[in-house]
Write an enzyme that holds these catalytic residues in place. Structure first.
Site, mmCIF file in Angstrom:
data_model
loop_
_atom_site.group_PDB
_atom_site.id
_atom_site.type_symbol
_atom_site.label_atom_id
_atom_site.label_comp_id
_atom_site.label_asym_id
_atom_site.label_seq_id
_atom_site.Cartn_x
_atom_site.Cartn_y
_atom_site.Cartn_z
ATOM 1 N N HIS A 92 0.854 -1.191 0.000
ATOM 2 C CA HIS A 92 0.000 0.000 0.000
ATOM 3 C C HIS A 92 0.883 1.232 0.000
ATOM 4 O O HIS A 92 1.958 1.237 0.604
ATOM 5 C CB HIS A 92 -0.905 0.022 1.251
ATOM 6 C CG HIS A 92 -2.081 0.923 1.098
ATOM 7 N ND1 HIS A 92 -1.999 2.278 1.343
ATOM 8 C CD2 HIS A 92 -3.344 0.686 0.688
ATOM 9 C CE1 HIS A 92 -3.189 2.821 1.119
ATOM 10 N NE2 HIS A 92 -4.023 1.894 0.711
ATOM 11 N N GLU B 223 -7.797 -5.467 -0.141
ATOM 12 C CA GLU B 223 -8.346 -6.304 -1.223
ATOM 13 C C GLU B 223 -8.310 -7.798 -0.939
ATOM 14 O O GLU B 223 -9.106 -8.545 -1.497
ATOM 15 C CB GLU B 223 -7.590 -6.035 -2.528
ATOM 16 C CG GLU B 223 -7.419 -4.582 -2.875
ATOM 17 C CD GLU B 223 -8.730 -3.840 -3.154
ATOM 18 O OE1 GLU B 223 -8.648 -2.771 -3.741
ATOM 19 O OE2 GLU B 223 -9.807 -4.336 -2.764
HETATM 20 C C1 SDX Z 1 -6.188 0.029 -2.995
HETATM 21 O O1 SDX Z 1 -4.390 4.518 -1.949
HETATM 22 C C2 SDX Z 1 -5.396 3.904 -1.430
HETATM 23 O O2 SDX Z 1 -5.869 4.266 -0.361
HETATM 24 C C3 SDX Z 1 -5.961 2.747 -2.235
HETATM 25 C C4 SDX Z 1 -6.992 1.878 -1.511
HETATM 26 C C5 SDX Z 1 -8.296 2.618 -1.303
HETATM 27 O O3 SDX Z 1 -9.044 2.253 -0.390
HETATM 28 O O4 SDX Z 1 -8.618 3.488 -2.148
HETATM 29 O O5 SDX Z 1 -6.471 1.463 -0.267
HETATM 30 C C6 SDX Z 1 -7.359 0.648 -2.338
HETATM 31 O O6 SDX Z 1 -5.851 0.431 -4.071
HETATM 32 C C7 SDX Z 1 -5.418 -1.033 -2.290
HETATM 33 C C8 SDX Z 1 -4.204 -1.556 -3.132
HETATM 34 C C9 SDX Z 1 -4.735 -2.611 -4.104
HETATM 35 N N1 SDX Z 1 -3.678 -3.005 -5.050
HETATM 36 C C10 SDX Z 1 -3.016 -4.176 -4.898
HETATM 37 O O7 SDX Z 1 -3.184 -4.993 -3.990
HETATM 38 C C11 SDX Z 1 -2.017 -4.422 -6.025
HETATM 39 C C12 SDX Z 1 -0.684 -4.913 -5.448
HETATM 40 N N2 SDX Z 1 -0.062 -3.819 -4.719
HETATM 41 C C13 SDX Z 1 0.777 -2.929 -5.406
HETATM 42 O O8 SDX Z 1 0.979 -2.966 -6.708
HETATM 43 C C14 SDX Z 1 1.363 -1.782 -4.606
HETATM 44 O O9 SDX Z 1 1.613 -2.207 -3.341
HETATM 45 C C15 SDX Z 1 0.545 -0.495 -4.604
HETATM 46 C C16 SDX Z 1 0.269 -0.039 -5.989
HETATM 47 C C17 SDX Z 1 -0.723 -0.703 -3.875
HETATM 48 C C18 SDX Z 1 1.364 0.570 -3.897
HETATM 49 O O10 SDX Z 1 2.550 0.694 -4.576
HETATM 50 P P1 SDX Z 1 3.500 1.979 -4.368
HETATM 51 O O11 SDX Z 1 3.261 2.604 -3.048
HETATM 52 O O12 SDX Z 1 3.396 2.865 -5.559
HETATM 53 O O13 SDX Z 1 4.925 1.345 -4.270
HETATM 54 P P2 SDX Z 1 5.756 0.814 -5.516
HETATM 55 O O14 SDX Z 1 4.846 0.350 -6.596
HETATM 56 O O15 SDX Z 1 6.795 1.840 -5.824
HETATM 57 O O16 SDX Z 1 6.465 -0.494 -4.880
HETATM 58 C C19 SDX Z 1 7.579 -0.334 -4.003
HETATM 59 C C20 SDX Z 1 8.348 -1.637 -4.088
HETATM 60 C C21 SDX Z 1 8.590 -2.042 -5.536
HETATM 61 O O17 SDX Z 1 9.782 -2.835 -5.534
HETATM 62 P P3 SDX Z 1 11.101 -2.189 -6.275
HETATM 63 O O18 SDX Z 1 10.702 -1.903 -7.699
HETATM 64 O O19 SDX Z 1 11.426 -0.928 -5.487
HETATM 65 O O20 SDX Z 1 12.137 -3.275 -6.149
HETATM 66 O O21 SDX Z 1 7.549 -2.692 -3.523
HETATM 67 C C22 SDX Z 1 7.252 -3.649 -4.517
HETATM 68 C C23 SDX Z 1 7.452 -2.968 -5.856
HETATM 69 O O22 SDX Z 1 7.777 -3.924 -6.851
HETATM 70 N N3 SDX Z 1 5.855 -4.028 -4.337
HETATM 71 C C24 SDX Z 1 5.386 -5.261 -4.467
HETATM 72 C C25 SDX Z 1 4.020 -5.192 -4.186
HETATM 73 N N4 SDX Z 1 3.694 -3.917 -3.894
HETATM 74 C C26 SDX Z 1 4.843 -3.196 -4.002
HETATM 75 N N5 SDX Z 1 6.008 -6.413 -4.820
HETATM 76 C C27 SDX Z 1 5.207 -7.522 -4.875
HETATM 77 N N6 SDX Z 1 3.899 -7.530 -4.599
HETATM 78 C C28 SDX Z 1 3.255 -6.393 -4.257
HETATM 79 N N7 SDX Z 1 1.956 -6.410 -3.999
#
Ligand code: SDX
Length: 368
Positions: free
Chosen positions: A251, A310
């Site tokens: 998140h 989720e």
């Molecule tokens: C919602 O913002 C809100 O409040 C949203 C929400 C709401 O109520 O409106 O809470 C609802 O959107 C919940 C999130 C649902 N999405 C997912 O579950 C999809 C999986 N999660 C992600 O893709 C990710 O965690 C995000 C998009 C939710 C947040 O990502 P960020 O904060 O933009 O961080 P990032 O993408 O820069 O990731 C940082 C690192 C990366 O690694 P590096 O490239 O630095 O090596 O963490 C890794 C990412 O690859 N990473 C994950 C991951 N989430 C982040 N790696 C594997 N699995 C994951 N789920």
């Protein structure tokens, strides 16, 4: 040197009375109420009132009758649901029907429009799901509470009290969440003085993405692909090795467990007790969750990636026999209340949202 904040990470873009997301403490407060105190007690009607209070002079104390009437109003647009639209992704069909609603207060009074937009995702999702099964859409019963009528319009039969309460717990839990991407989009649209329907449509289009509201359906796909607890670690390692993200984890704000995960898990266990189903599915999900958290902690020691809203959303909506391709529609059915309240709050501020960018393109060229 200009510092660009990618994804506006860390940028405070608005002051709001609506909700607070404390990422360090893992706390969500909606108008002063902890989300875990609302989920399982408040109905969707109560959440709509909580969020809209103060933004409409004529807001009735009990919104149930007005929301029932709003469902009847919204249902008039279902006549436009033809076979071509019903064959589309349910989210796209629901969005197309919502786009038929009037935009702006001139065409109908602001409260009537707001309440119609609050119930429209539910009404249009139900009609679309029935049409996809070659079944006639079912007209709303304005006398029923919203969550019960939502399930009735999908199934053609009134749900049990436990099922309606479980759906209410979900709609309330997701009704608002600070300046998430879809709510920010709704505020941007409202800040230009576009109408309320435009603001909701901006939020609706933004929610669809798998990094935001599009994640719960893929959680079911992941659980089905893993199949057994023993297969969790090898499957998850392979997915991460392939550069995939684990849906339901991580998140932008929460650095600890999303408080909504346990609120929804509690709603699921209440439902399972009354429905008597699901223990095996829940046991698999818990095993997958444990394995995922362990692997993510090992692979990303510097970036806390905890369970988000989720993961247990997927199990709860599956337990309500809702199809995974409609999970994001149901998310929108709850979050629309937040989009409307934030749009009204932004409109009241009178401030256009317009950040800047730093130009990194080619230097000005002389015309030939
Ligand atoms: C919602 O913002 C809100 O409040 C949203 C929400 C709401 O109520 O409106 O809470 C609802 O959107 C919940 C999130 C649902 N999405 C997912 O579950 C999809 C999986 N999660 C992600 O893709 C990710 O965690 C995000 C998009 C939710 C947040 O990502 P960020 O904060 O933009 O961080 P990032 O993408 O820069 O990731 C940082 C690192 C990366 O690694 P590096 O490239 O630095 O090596 O963490 C890794 C990412 O690859 N990473 C994950 C991951 N989430 C982040 N790696 C594997 N699995 C994951 N789920």
């Amino acid at each position: 040197m200009v510092q660009v904040s990618a994804g506006l990470e860390g940028v405070i873009a608005a002051a709001t009375v609506l909700s607070d997301v404390d990422g360090q403490a893992g706390r969500l407060t909606i108008r002063g109420w902890a989300v875990e105190d609302l989920a399982g007690r408040a109905r969707f009607e109560d959440a709509v009132h909580l969020l809209l209070d103060g933004f409409f002079d004529d807001l009735p104390a009990d919104l149930a009758p007005a929301l029932g009437e709003a469902r009847v109003q919204a249902f008039a647009e279902v006549a436009a649901l033809d076979d071509a639209l019903a064959a589309r992704d349910p989210y796209d069909a629901m969005r197309a029907l919502l786009a038929r609603l009037p935009d702006g207060d001139s065409l109908c009074d602001a409260l009537t429009l707001a309440l119609t937009l609050a119930v429209a995702p539910a009404v249009f999702t139900a009609a679309t799901l029935r049409r996809r099964q070659d079944q006639e859409a079912i007209a709303p019963d304005p006398a029923l509470p919203h969550a019960a009528d939502f399930l009735r319009m999908i199934r053609g039969a009134t749900p049990t009290e436990g099922e309606a309460r479980a759906l209410d717990a979900y709609l309330v839990t997701v009704c608002d969440h600070g300046l998430n991407a879809s709510t920010f989009a709704a505020r941007v649209a409202a800040s230009t003085r576009a109408g309320l329907a435009s603001a909701v449509l901006a939020g609706l289009s933004t929610l669809k993405g798998p990094l935001h509201g599009g994640a719960p359906g893929p959680v079911i796909d992941m659980l089905d692909a893993i199949g057994t607890a023993d297969n969790a670690v090898p499957w998850l390692e392979t997915a991460l090795d392939a550069g995939e993200r684990l849906m339901g984890f991580g998140h932008r704000i929460y650095r600890v467990r999303d408080p909504r995960a346990d609120a929804l898990k509690a709603a699921l266990s209440r439902l399972s007790k009354s429905a008597g189903a699901l223990p095996g599915r829940l046991a698999l999900a818990e095993a997958v969750e444990r394995a995922a958290l362990d692997i993510l902690r090992r692979r990303k020691p510097d970036r806390p990636l905890e369970t988000n809203v989720e993961f247990y959303t997927a199990l709860l909506l599956e337990a309500l026999d809702l199809p995974p391709q409609a999970f994001t529609c149901v998310f929108a059915a709850g979050r629309t209340a937040g989009w409307i309240a934030h749009a009204r709050e932004q409109q009241a501020s009178g401030k256009l949202i317009r950040p800047q960018s730093v130009y990194v393109g080619p230097r000005p060229r002389a015309a030939a």
